[in-house]
Enzyme design. Sequence first.
Site, PDB file in Angstrom:
ATOM      1  N   LYS A  18     -20.350 -36.236   1.767  1.00  0.00           N
ATOM      2  CA  LYS A  18     -21.304 -36.697   2.783  1.00  0.00           C
ATOM      3  C   LYS A  18     -21.749 -38.139   2.543  1.00  0.00           C
ATOM      4  O   LYS A  18     -21.811 -38.939   3.462  1.00  0.00           O
ATOM      5  CB  LYS A  18     -22.582 -35.842   2.773  1.00  0.00           C
ATOM      6  CG  LYS A  18     -22.403 -34.373   3.031  1.00  0.00           C
ATOM      7  CD  LYS A  18     -23.768 -33.686   3.130  1.00  0.00           C
ATOM      8  CE  LYS A  18     -24.629 -33.789   1.875  1.00  0.00           C
ATOM      9  NZ  LYS A  18     -24.192 -32.983   0.737  1.00  0.00           N
ATOM     10  N   ARG A  92     -32.556 -29.738   4.357  1.00  0.00           N
ATOM     11  CA  ARG A  92     -31.905 -28.786   3.467  1.00  0.00           C
ATOM     12  C   ARG A  92     -32.507 -27.397   3.578  1.00  0.00           C
ATOM     13  O   ARG A  92     -32.066 -26.482   2.888  1.00  0.00           O
ATOM     14  CB  ARG A  92     -32.077 -29.249   2.020  1.00  0.00           C
ATOM     15  CG  ARG A  92     -30.864 -29.959   1.433  1.00  0.00           C
ATOM     16  CD  ARG A  92     -31.325 -30.505   0.097  1.00  0.00           C
ATOM     17  NE  ARG A  92     -30.319 -30.722  -0.878  1.00  0.00           N
ATOM     18  CZ  ARG A  92     -29.685 -31.881  -1.074  1.00  0.00           C
ATOM     19  NH1 ARG A  92     -29.872 -32.890  -0.273  1.00  0.00           N
ATOM     20  NH2 ARG A  92     -28.845 -32.004  -2.057  1.00  0.00           N
ATOM     21  N   ARG A 131     -17.479 -37.092 -11.223  1.00  0.00           N
ATOM     22  CA  ARG A 131     -18.138 -38.165 -10.465  1.00  0.00           C
ATOM     23  C   ARG A 131     -18.910 -39.119 -11.376  1.00  0.00           C
ATOM     24  O   ARG A 131     -19.586 -38.695 -12.294  1.00  0.00           O
ATOM     25  CB  ARG A 131     -19.103 -37.545  -9.447  1.00  0.00           C
ATOM     26  CG  ARG A 131     -19.897 -38.577  -8.665  1.00  0.00           C
ATOM     27  CD  ARG A 131     -20.465 -38.006  -7.410  1.00  0.00           C
ATOM     28  NE  ARG A 131     -21.686 -37.230  -7.629  1.00  0.00           N
ATOM     29  CZ  ARG A 131     -22.406 -36.701  -6.628  1.00  0.00           C
ATOM     30  NH1 ARG A 131     -22.015 -36.850  -5.376  1.00  0.00           N
ATOM     31  NH2 ARG A 131     -23.494 -36.018  -6.894  1.00  0.00           N
ATOM     32  N   ARG A 164     -24.572 -38.681 -13.285  1.00  0.00           N
ATOM     33  CA  ARG A 164     -25.880 -38.153 -12.929  1.00  0.00           C
ATOM     34  C   ARG A 164     -26.208 -36.929 -13.775  1.00  0.00           C
ATOM     35  O   ARG A 164     -25.341 -36.128 -14.060  1.00  0.00           O
ATOM     36  CB  ARG A 164     -25.902 -37.779 -11.440  1.00  0.00           C
ATOM     37  CG  ARG A 164     -26.237 -38.968 -10.554  1.00  0.00           C
ATOM     38  CD  ARG A 164     -26.010 -38.680  -9.098  1.00  0.00           C
ATOM     39  NE  ARG A 164     -26.556 -37.402  -8.664  1.00  0.00           N
ATOM     40  CZ  ARG A 164     -26.452 -36.945  -7.411  1.00  0.00           C
ATOM     41  NH1 ARG A 164     -25.822 -37.668  -6.494  1.00  0.00           N
ATOM     42  NH2 ARG A 164     -26.968 -35.791  -7.079  1.00  0.00           N
ATOM     43  N   ARG A 175     -26.906 -25.750  -8.040  1.00  0.00           N
ATOM     44  CA  ARG A 175     -27.084 -26.461  -6.768  1.00  0.00           C
ATOM     45  C   ARG A 175     -26.309 -25.763  -5.659  1.00  0.00           C
ATOM     46  O   ARG A 175     -26.765 -25.679  -4.523  1.00  0.00           O
ATOM     47  CB  ARG A 175     -26.625 -27.918  -6.900  1.00  0.00           C
ATOM     48  CG  ARG A 175     -27.663 -28.797  -7.596  1.00  0.00           C
ATOM     49  CD  ARG A 175     -27.039 -29.996  -8.273  1.00  0.00           C
ATOM     50  NE  ARG A 175     -26.457 -30.950  -7.348  1.00  0.00           N
ATOM     51  CZ  ARG A 175     -25.546 -31.855  -7.707  1.00  0.00           C
ATOM     52  NH1 ARG A 175     -25.125 -31.930  -8.962  1.00  0.00           N
ATOM     53  NH2 ARG A 175     -25.069 -32.688  -6.814  1.00  0.00           N
TER      54      ARG A 175
HETATM   55  P1  ADP Z   1     -26.122 -33.783  -3.712  1.00  0.00           P
HETATM   56  O1  ADP Z   1     -26.094 -33.553  -2.244  1.00  0.00           O
HETATM   57  O2  ADP Z   1     -24.871 -34.437  -4.223  1.00  0.00           O
HETATM   58  O3  ADP Z   1     -26.571 -32.590  -4.496  1.00  0.00           O
HETATM   59  P2  ADP Z   1     -28.393 -35.555  -3.361  1.00  0.00           P
HETATM   60  O4  ADP Z   1     -28.352 -36.941  -3.851  1.00  0.00           O
HETATM   61  O5  ADP Z   1     -28.349 -35.319  -1.896  1.00  0.00           O
HETATM   62  O6  ADP Z   1     -27.218 -34.818  -4.100  1.00  0.00           O
HETATM   63  O7  ADP Z   1     -29.700 -34.808  -3.914  1.00  0.00           O
HETATM   64  C1  ADP Z   1     -30.035 -34.803  -5.288  1.00  0.00           C
HETATM   65  C2  ADP Z   1     -31.280 -33.957  -5.531  1.00  0.00           C
HETATM   66  O8  ADP Z   1     -32.415 -34.508  -4.824  1.00  0.00           O
HETATM   67  C3  ADP Z   1     -31.209 -32.505  -5.036  1.00  0.00           C
HETATM   68  O9  ADP Z   1     -30.560 -31.667  -5.969  1.00  0.00           O
HETATM   69  C4  ADP Z   1     -32.708 -32.169  -4.889  1.00  0.00           C
HETATM   70  O10 ADP Z   1     -33.327 -31.948  -6.132  1.00  0.00           O
HETATM   71  C5  ADP Z   1     -33.268 -33.462  -4.327  1.00  0.00           C
HETATM   72  N1  ADP Z   1     -33.235 -33.485  -2.853  1.00  0.00           N
HETATM   73  C6  ADP Z   1     -32.529 -34.356  -2.084  1.00  0.00           C
HETATM   74  N2  ADP Z   1     -32.724 -34.112  -0.779  1.00  0.00           N
HETATM   75  C7  ADP Z   1     -33.557 -33.050  -0.709  1.00  0.00           C
HETATM   76  C8  ADP Z   1     -34.129 -32.302   0.359  1.00  0.00           C
HETATM   77  N3  ADP Z   1     -33.861 -32.608   1.647  1.00  0.00           N
HETATM   78  N4  ADP Z   1     -34.944 -31.268   0.065  1.00  0.00           N
HETATM   79  C9  ADP Z   1     -35.225 -30.953  -1.217  1.00  0.00           C
HETATM   80  N5  ADP Z   1     -34.718 -31.606  -2.275  1.00  0.00           N
HETATM   81  C10 ADP Z   1     -33.895 -32.643  -2.037  1.00  0.00           C
END
Ligand code: ADP
Length: 222
Positions: A18, A92, A131, A164, A175
């Site tokens: 994404k 989410r 990654r 990360r 996750r």
């Molecule tokens: P990925 O999609 O690769 O897991 P992101 O960079 O989108 O990684 O998100 C990293 C972390 O940030 C998530 O695991 C969560 O802890 C937090 N996070 C990001 N967006 C949201 C959201 N919309 N609601 C709740 N937590 C979020």
Amino acid sequence: MDSSAMNLVLLGPPGSGKGTQAELLKERLGFVHYSTGEVFRDHIARRTTIGPKVESFVVSGRLVPDEIVLEVVNAFLGEHAGQSILFDGFPRTIRQAEGLDSVLTKHDLRVDKAILVDLADDEVVKRLTARRQCRACGRIYNLSFKPPKHSGICDVCGGQLYQRKDDTEQTIRDRLSIYHTQTEPLIKFYANQGKLQRVAGELGRDRVYEEISGLLAGVKDR
Ligand code: ADP
Ligand code: ZN
């Protein structure tokens, strides 16, 4: 306000690509890329008041509470509503999706389309453990299919590459399970509104981009 402005949601498991697609859509089609994950990592790095409230969630891969997420999104939309926005990693949960709808409605806007970039769990684990990200410019590499020219160093800016904290196998599995229970219901949420399109994430960066940009042509004309 630009009447052709479009609000697009990118759905999909972590690691489905994404973020990469969002960057391409930003460069080529002029979208504003809004990644809540990047926003939270930035708050943590800059030690803002939000930083400590979200750090334990982000590091362990659990969801940040909806109220905090909606607070940062509200602030962002206060400045950017009316531009073409690509939401990456948000919403989410159903509550976040409803929160987004209600803020957009206030601005006389709506979610125009949701695109699901899908990928099987095993492939997610394979991709994410390999990654690496540049500390300086944020560019993303993958040790198996997009390695940097020099190990540990960003091709573009010479910055240091890092892994990360939430890209370890156990955290990735956690996750994924959170994705399946909390985020997958959004697929139905947007499908029921006739807004959902699916793209196969295993197609690779360029094919996925072609599919997505094809889906966007004419969204606003209908
Ligand atoms: P990925 O999609 O690769 O897991 P992101 O960079 O989108 O990684 O998100 C990293 C972390 O940030 C998530 O695991 C969560 O802890 C937090 N996070 C990001 N967006 C949201 C959201 N919309 N609601 C709740 N937590 C979020
Ligand atoms: Zn870099």
